[in-house]
Design a protein around this motif. Structure first.
Motif, PDB file in Angstrom:
ATOM      1  N   LEU A 166      -6.355   9.663   2.227  1.00 23.39           N
ATOM      2  CA  LEU A 166      -6.731   8.323   1.771  1.00 23.39           C
ATOM      3  C   LEU A 166      -6.160   7.243   2.699  1.00 23.39           C
ATOM      4  CD1 LEU A 166      -6.290   8.692  -2.093  1.00 23.39           C
ATOM      5  CD2 LEU A 166      -8.395   8.845  -0.749  1.00 23.39           C
TER       6      LEU A 166
ATOM      7  N   VAL B 255      -0.784  16.349  -3.564  1.00 23.96           N
ATOM      8  CA  VAL B 255      -0.637  14.893  -3.669  1.00 23.96           C
ATOM      9  C   VAL B 255      -0.339  14.304  -2.289  1.00 23.96           C
ATOM     10  CG1 VAL B 255       0.859  13.055  -4.529  1.00 23.96           C
ATOM     11  CG2 VAL B 255      -0.002  14.781  -6.099  1.00 23.96           C
TER      12      VAL B 255
ATOM     13  N   PHE C 140      -7.394  18.378   3.628  1.00 24.08           N
ATOM     14  CA  PHE C 140      -7.098  16.956   3.483  1.00 24.08           C
ATOM     15  C   PHE C 140      -6.029  16.509   4.486  1.00 24.08           C
ATOM     16  CE2 PHE C 140      -8.418  16.624  -1.287  1.00 24.08           C
ATOM     17  CZ  PHE C 140      -9.731  16.850  -0.914  1.00 24.08           C
TER      18      PHE C 140
ATOM     19  N   THR D 172      -3.484  14.584  -0.032  1.00 22.35           N
ATOM     20  CA  THR D 172      -4.503  13.621  -0.434  1.00 22.35           C
ATOM     21  C   THR D 172      -4.102  12.208  -0.023  1.00 22.35           C
ATOM     22  OG1 THR D 172      -5.016  15.039  -2.337  1.00 22.35           O
ATOM     23  CG2 THR D 172      -5.909  12.807  -2.366  1.00 22.35           C
ATOM     24  N   ALA D 173      -2.818  11.903  -0.120  1.00 27.30           N
ATOM     25  CA  ALA D 173      -2.344  10.591   0.313  1.00 27.30           C
ATOM     26  C   ALA D 173      -2.586  10.386   1.805  1.00 27.30           C
ATOM     27  CB  ALA D 173      -0.858  10.447  -0.007  1.00 27.30           C
TER      28      ALA D 173
ATOM     29  N   ALA E 167      -5.352  14.616  -6.936  1.00 28.40           N
ATOM     30  CA  ALA E 167      -4.707  15.886  -6.637  1.00 28.40           C
ATOM     31  C   ALA E 167      -4.103  16.556  -7.862  1.00 28.40           C
ATOM     32  CB  ALA E 167      -3.619  15.667  -5.578  1.00 28.40           C
TER      33      ALA E 167
ATOM     34  N   ALA F 256      -3.858   9.479  -4.779  1.00 31.49           N
ATOM     35  CA  ALA F 256      -3.355  10.838  -4.565  1.00 31.49           C
ATOM     36  C   ALA F 256      -3.047  11.524  -5.890  1.00 31.49           C
ATOM     37  CB  ALA F 256      -2.116  10.786  -3.681  1.00 31.49           C
TER      38      ALA F 256
ATOM     39  N   TYR G 162     -11.006   6.980  -8.541  1.00 30.82           N
ATOM     40  CA  TYR G 162     -10.110   6.284  -7.606  1.00 30.82           C
ATOM     41  C   TYR G 162     -10.831   5.159  -6.877  1.00 30.82           C
ATOM     42  CZ  TYR G 162      -7.625   5.088  -3.409  1.00 30.82           C
ATOM     43  OH  TYR G 162      -7.025   4.375  -2.414  1.00 30.82           O
TER      44      TYR G 162
ATOM     45  N   VAL H 291      -2.923   3.975  -2.309  1.00 28.72           N
ATOM     46  CA  VAL H 291      -2.949   5.363  -1.841  1.00 28.72           C
ATOM     47  C   VAL H 291      -2.240   6.305  -2.812  1.00 28.72           C
ATOM     48  CG1 VAL H 291      -2.007   6.910  -0.080  1.00 28.72           C
ATOM     49  CG2 VAL H 291      -3.268   4.869   0.602  1.00 28.72           C
ATOM     50  N   ALA H 292      -1.049   5.933  -3.270  1.00 29.14           N
ATOM     51  CA  ALA H 292      -0.300   6.807  -4.176  1.00 29.14           C
ATOM     52  C   ALA H 292      -1.060   7.025  -5.478  1.00 29.14           C
ATOM     53  CB  ALA H 292       1.081   6.214  -4.455  1.00 29.14           C
TER      54      ALA H 292
END
Length: 433
Positions: free
Chosen positions: A347, A340, A271, A343-344, A423, A419, A397, A415-416
């Motif tokens: 994204l 996290v 990611f 993943t952020a 995640a 994530a 999401y 985004v947060a």
């Protein structure tokens, strides 16, 4: 370890050690305790090393099982000659080996056994259960292990590797087999296969509906924007997606080798690598076009933080309450944080496409090589089994993202939330090696 026993006092009760699989937990197997304790059993639900609340790295699982068996045999409410084993996936392999090594074990139930060769010798009283939609290798291993005389093989229709744990037939077959092998007359014949997961699913659905209603109630116009990028932009996006996928394939193994949880580490590397390429390509594109790079405003931070708290709680709390352990312990805490962040990055890179549909398409295309990498050995094979879970989390999401867009909340503000939603459940479940 959690021990569940009937409310009424008793002595000489039969007992079962219920062992979860890779990325599972004792909490995930709790429905078997719900079923068996109602029938008069004492049930032990250990968190194997590396999983859930057990912060030791993965080790000798058969030794762990032997220790739990010894503990149960020493309890005054347990008949030491009627302690049986039940396991799922990796736990199925472990209980088969443990049962073969201990001739005092009268019965073993192996659900979704991945390795048929371990069952070629012993144990006695073996029941093998597999879902009809499981990977072909597991079904083949179950058939191979069931060819020994005196064993029983059951295929549960319309379930796969995880849902087989919550099928009523799985519970009825396992309980009936244990009753016969342990000469036990059950107190009650209840099957509580879906009680916990059903409650958790309803809570999850309700939490998501509350979130959706809150976003939909914001009285703002829909954001305007270009429906389809122009040709140059599409070509740039296509090249960027390919480059991002390559970066993910390279970054995955690098992080898998250096982190205590290799599957989580692989996803962190994949990611982060793919997202970094997407963000870097967007920066180059904007510089070439003479556009400014947007910054973070206090409003963006506040909106993103609020969405993250609400969306994260809407998913994580029901999963923990109704399905499996989601509270990270020990190194799991910083593994959750690492995934996290990665993943952020992914994204945020996908959202440079501009609109929800294009952002979703970018994520899907970037992640398409993941299952291919598992088939050719470039990624951990276990990713195939958790792919449905990861896909569901991404879908949740995408729903939040689309609702936020309709409420005129910029994609970057979500985004947060994404994530955390994606995640946290993955990194909290995947074990420490």
């Amino acid at each position: 370890m959690e021990v569940v026993r009937p409310a009424a006092d008793g002595v000489g009760r039969p007992a079962v050690v219920v062992v979860h699989g890779y990325a599972g937990s004792g909490r995930l197997m709790r429905p078997f305790a719900d079923t068996l304790v109602r029938r008069g059993y004492v049930v032990a639900l250990p968190d194997l090393a590396g999983h859930a609340a057990n912060t030791r790295p993965l080790g000798d699982i058969e030794r762990e099982i032997a220790d739990v068996v010894a503990y149960l045999r020493a309890r005054p409410d347990v008949d030491p000659d009627r302690v049986a084993l039940l396991g799922h996936s990796m736990g199925a392999t472990a209980v088969v080996r443990a049962g073969a090594a201990d001739p005092r074990i009268p019965a073993t139930v192996a659900i979704s056994l991945p390795d048929g060769e371990v069952a070629t010798t012993g144990p006695r009283g073996l029941l093998l259960i597999a879902g009809a939609w499981e990977p072909g290798g597991i079904r083949a291993a179950t058939r191979a292990a069931g060819r020994v005389e005196g064993r029983r093989t059951v295929t549960v229709p319309m379930v796969e590797h995880v849902s087989v744990l919550f099928a009523g037939r799985t519970h009825r077959e396992a309980a009936g087999w244990l009753d016969d092998a342990l000469a036990h007359r059950p107190d009650r014949s209840d099957v509580a296969a879906t009680q916990r997961v059903g409650a958790g699913a309803l809570t999850l659905a309700g939490a998501l509906l509350v979130l959706a209603a809150g976003l939909a109630s914001i009285n703002r116009p829909r954001r305007s924007g270009t429906t389809t990028p122009d040709r140059d932009r599409l070509v740039w996006l296509g090249v960027t997606v390919v480059a991002a996928s390559v970066a993910g394939i390279v970054g995955g193994p690098l992080l898998a080798w250096t982190m205590p949880a290799p599957v989580s580490g692989y996803l962190v590397g994949y990611f982060a690598g793919a997202g970094t390429v997407l963000l870097a390509a967007e920066l180059v594109y904007r510089r070439r076009a003479g556009d400014n790079v947007p910054g973070l405003s206090p409003r963006a931070v506040a909106t993103g933080g609020a969405l993250a708290v609400v969306a994260g709680a809407a998913v994580i709390v029901p999963v923990h309450a109704g399905l499996t352990a989601m509270v990270p312990h020990g190194p799991h805490r910083w593994m959750v944080g690492m995934l996290v962040l990665a993943t952020a990055v992914l994204l945020a890179g996908a959202h440079t496409a501009g609109r929800p549909l294009w952002a979703m398409l970018v994520v899907v295309l970037v992640c398409v090589p993941l299952p291919i990498a598992t088939v050719v050995g470039l990624a951990p094979g276990f990713l195939v089994l958790i792919a449905p879970l990861v896909a569901i989390l991404f879908a949740v999401y995408f729903m939040v993202m689309a609702l936020a867009w309709r409420a005129a909340i910029p994609l970057g503000h979500t985004v947060a939330a994404g994530a955390l939603v994606i995640a946290w459940p993955v990194a909290a479940a995947l074990p420490l090696a």
